[in-house]
Enzyme design. Structure first.
Site, PDB file in Angstrom:
ATOM      1  N   HIS A  12     -18.261   1.749  -7.224  1.00 20.93           N
ATOM      2  CA  HIS A  12     -16.796   1.770  -7.365  1.00 20.93           C
ATOM      3  C   HIS A  12     -16.397   0.389  -7.883  1.00 20.93           C
ATOM      4  O   HIS A  12     -16.085  -0.528  -7.123  1.00 20.93           O
ATOM      5  CB  HIS A  12     -16.100   2.078  -6.042  1.00 20.93           C
ATOM      6  CG  HIS A  12     -14.626   2.317  -6.199  1.00 20.93           C
ATOM      7  ND1 HIS A  12     -14.018   3.531  -5.934  1.00 20.93           N
ATOM      8  CD2 HIS A  12     -13.624   1.506  -6.633  1.00 20.93           C
ATOM      9  CE1 HIS A  12     -12.722   3.449  -6.174  1.00 20.93           C
ATOM     10  NE2 HIS A  12     -12.459   2.216  -6.604  1.00 20.93           N
ATOM     11  N   HIS A  14     -14.201  -1.319 -11.188  1.00 22.71           N
ATOM     12  CA  HIS A  14     -13.326  -1.119 -12.348  1.00 22.71           C
ATOM     13  C   HIS A  14     -13.652  -2.139 -13.432  1.00 22.71           C
ATOM     14  O   HIS A  14     -13.512  -3.343 -13.212  1.00 22.71           O
ATOM     15  CB  HIS A  14     -11.861  -1.262 -11.944  1.00 22.71           C
ATOM     16  CG  HIS A  14     -11.362  -0.174 -11.054  1.00 22.71           C
ATOM     17  ND1 HIS A  14     -10.559   0.853 -11.508  1.00 22.71           N
ATOM     18  CD2 HIS A  14     -11.547   0.053  -9.725  1.00 22.71           C
ATOM     19  CE1 HIS A  14     -10.268   1.666 -10.498  1.00 22.71           C
ATOM     20  NE2 HIS A  14     -10.863   1.195  -9.402  1.00 22.71           N
ATOM     21  N   ASP A  16     -11.919  -2.676 -16.119  1.00 22.84           N
ATOM     22  CA  ASP A  16     -10.679  -3.360 -16.493  1.00 22.84           C
ATOM     23  C   ASP A  16     -10.086  -4.164 -15.340  1.00 22.84           C
ATOM     24  O   ASP A  16      -9.045  -4.808 -15.503  1.00 22.84           O
ATOM     25  CB  ASP A  16      -9.647  -2.383 -17.071  1.00 22.84           C
ATOM     26  CG  ASP A  16      -9.649  -1.027 -16.393  1.00 22.84           C
ATOM     27  OD1 ASP A  16     -10.259  -0.903 -15.315  1.00 22.84           O
ATOM     28  OD2 ASP A  16      -9.042  -0.083 -16.929  1.00 22.84           O
ATOM     29  N   GLY A 170      -4.483   4.915  -9.547  1.00 21.52           N
ATOM     30  CA  GLY A 170      -3.113   4.454  -9.745  1.00 21.52           C
ATOM     31  C   GLY A 170      -2.227   4.780  -8.562  1.00 21.52           C
ATOM     32  O   GLY A 170      -2.669   4.757  -7.411  1.00 21.52           O
ATOM     33  N   HIS A 197      -9.664   8.613  -6.395  1.00 26.06           N
ATOM     34  CA  HIS A 197      -9.015   7.664  -5.491  1.00 26.06           C
ATOM     35  C   HIS A 197      -8.091   8.461  -4.568  1.00 26.06           C
ATOM     36  O   HIS A 197      -7.146   9.100  -5.039  1.00 26.06           O
ATOM     37  CB  HIS A 197      -8.159   6.661  -6.266  1.00 26.06           C
ATOM     38  CG  HIS A 197      -8.926   5.565  -6.936  1.00 26.06           C
ATOM     39  ND1 HIS A 197      -9.810   5.794  -7.964  1.00 26.06           N
ATOM     40  CD2 HIS A 197      -8.928   4.218  -6.717  1.00 26.06           C
ATOM     41  CE1 HIS A 197     -10.321   4.631  -8.356  1.00 26.06           C
ATOM     42  NE2 HIS A 197      -9.809   3.662  -7.621  1.00 26.06           N
ATOM     43  N   GLU A 200      -6.007   6.111   0.144  1.00 26.30           N
ATOM     44  CA  GLU A 200      -5.837   4.657   0.085  1.00 26.30           C
ATOM     45  C   GLU A 200      -4.386   4.328   0.420  1.00 26.30           C
ATOM     46  O   GLU A 200      -4.100   3.660   1.408  1.00 26.30           O
ATOM     47  CB  GLU A 200      -6.219   4.130  -1.302  1.00 26.30           C
ATOM     48  CG  GLU A 200      -6.148   2.617  -1.430  1.00 26.30           C
ATOM     49  CD  GLU A 200      -6.497   2.120  -2.835  1.00 26.30           C
ATOM     50  OE1 GLU A 200      -6.690   0.911  -2.967  1.00 26.30           O
ATOM     51  OE2 GLU A 200      -6.554   2.937  -3.791  1.00 26.30           O
ATOM     52  N   ASP A 278     -14.745  -2.912  -6.205  1.00 25.60           N
ATOM     53  CA  ASP A 278     -13.457  -2.438  -6.716  1.00 25.60           C
ATOM     54  C   ASP A 278     -13.058  -3.215  -7.968  1.00 25.60           C
ATOM     55  O   ASP A 278     -13.379  -2.813  -9.068  1.00 25.60           O
ATOM     56  CB  ASP A 278     -12.364  -2.495  -5.648  1.00 25.60           C
ATOM     57  CG  ASP A 278     -11.176  -1.587  -5.974  1.00 25.60           C
ATOM     58  OD1 ASP A 278     -11.333  -0.683  -6.811  1.00 25.60           O
ATOM     59  OD2 ASP A 278     -10.108  -1.763  -5.376  1.00 25.60           O
ATOM     60  N   ASP A 279     -12.326  -4.317  -7.812  1.00 27.18           N
ATOM     61  CA  ASP A 279     -11.866  -5.121  -8.955  1.00 27.18           C
ATOM     62  C   ASP A 279     -12.324  -6.564  -8.755  1.00 27.18           C
ATOM     63  O   ASP A 279     -11.509  -7.450  -8.451  1.00 27.18           O
ATOM     64  CB  ASP A 279     -10.337  -5.084  -9.063  1.00 27.18           C
ATOM     65  CG  ASP A 279      -9.799  -3.683  -9.283  1.00 27.18           C
ATOM     66  OD1 ASP A 279     -10.003  -3.147 -10.381  1.00 27.18           O
ATOM     67  OD2 ASP A 279      -9.175  -3.130  -8.355  1.00 27.18           O
TER      68      ASP A 279
END
Length: 333
Positions: A12, A14, A16, A170, A197, A200, A278-279
């Site tokens: 998981h 991202h 971007d 999102g 997702h 959350e 994640d990010d």
């Protein structure tokens, strides 16, 4: 805390959400894009989480500067390549990178299908260069509505053999999964895996919907499953994995503190849950931090951390043969 005899994965992650601050600075200068700061030190507070954000939507705004500098398909190709380089530096043997081409294309009106192709090219070149195994998950950004998601879906379908799974990410509260039933029907017809997702920002009903209506085989974050014992039983029985992202859930204020994170309970319940970033570029963390700092702070024992590492490979969208080959490759080192 990381078992070096086992493959280290991040399923998981991202693409971007992992654009280097230095790259943001360089692309901003290259394309004459006005940035909120002109040095790395002063830029970081704008592109990384310094203090926990009040909610998920606030957290997501931190990603915006990274995509605002994607002024060409070459820029998209570069950040895809660098994502693989970062994975290799972290010791990852297998990574699933997910990305929203509509989001990446938005600031400079790039062709969405072109972004998909550029990401595929950059990841392929990165894998050749750094020896990391990677697969791509296409994200539909629900925040931008059904039509925008349809455009993203069409772009993925144009490269269907290079996409492994479809995801929905999102604003979970404003755009529930029920709006995207037809999108996921087409994804399943294409033979893709499904991860969503859910749980959350919204409650356990969002997870149930992702499974029953969208066909989710894995759930991204899924922290609200802790509120529904029947759901936890179902996840364990059906081996529907939870892609846990410890630091991210604190930074989005989804969970108040690591000691209260449900990952430990999920593992104790027999749910196939894994540790992921994640990010990482926005969060200022890497997979090593999640295993060696965040997981112990969340109360996981050494054996539970090892089980989560095993789960990462078991949950991966790989064939049984691919998983076996990856295990053997690591064991032979």
């Amino acid at each position: 805390m990381i078992d070096t005899t086992l493959p280290l994965t991040d399923i998981h992650r991202h693409l971007d959400g992992n654009i280097r601050p230095q790259t943001i600075l360089e692309l901003g200068r290259q394309y004459n894009i006005s940035l909120p700061a002109q040095s790395l030190e002063t830029l970081i507070p704008h592109v990384q989480v310094i203090a926990n954000e009040p909610d998920l939507v606030s957290f997501l705004t931190k990603l915006d500067w990274g995509v605002k500098v994607l002024a060409s398909l070459d820029a998209c190709r570069r950040v895809a390549f660098e994502n693989i380089e970062d994975a290799a530096r972290n010791g990852l043997r297998y990574v699933e990178l997910r990305f929203s081409p509509g989001y990446m294309a938005m600031a400079h009106k790039l062709p969405v299908a072109g972004v998909v192709e550029a990401v595929i090219d950059g990841v392929r070149e990165g894998c050749r260069t750094f020896g990391v195994q990677a697969k791509l998950i296409g994200i539909m950004s629900r925040t931008f509505g059904e039509a925008a998601c349809q455009q993203e879906l069409e772009a993925f379908l144009a490269h269907r053999d290079q996409i492994t799974a479809l995801d929905l990410a999102g604003d979970e509260l404003g755009f529930p999964g029920s709006l995207f039933l037809s999108h996921f029907n087409r994804a399943r017809d294409a033979g893709w895996h499904i991860t969503v997702h859910a749980g959350e920002a919204a409650g356990p009903e969002s997870i149930w919907q992702a499974i029953r209506e969208l066909g989710a085989e894995r759930i991204g974050h899924g922290v609200k499953a802790i509120e529904d014992r029947a759901l936890m039983d179902f996840l364990a029985e059906q081996q529907i994995g939870i892609e846990s992202c410890l630091t991210s859930n604190i930074q989005t204020s989804t969970v108040a503190e690591l000691a209260a994170h449900p990952l430990k309970t999920f593992l104790e319940h027999g749910i196939r849950a894994s540790i992921n970033t994640d990010d990482p570029g926005v969060q200022g963390v890497d997979i090593i931090h999640e295993y060696t700092v965040a997981a112990p702070a969340a109360g996981l024992s050494r054996e539970q951390i090892r089980q989560a590492q095993i789960n990462g490979l078991e949950m991966a969208f790989l064939s049984a043969e691919e998983k076996r080959a990856l295990r053997e490759k690591v064991a032979a080192k």
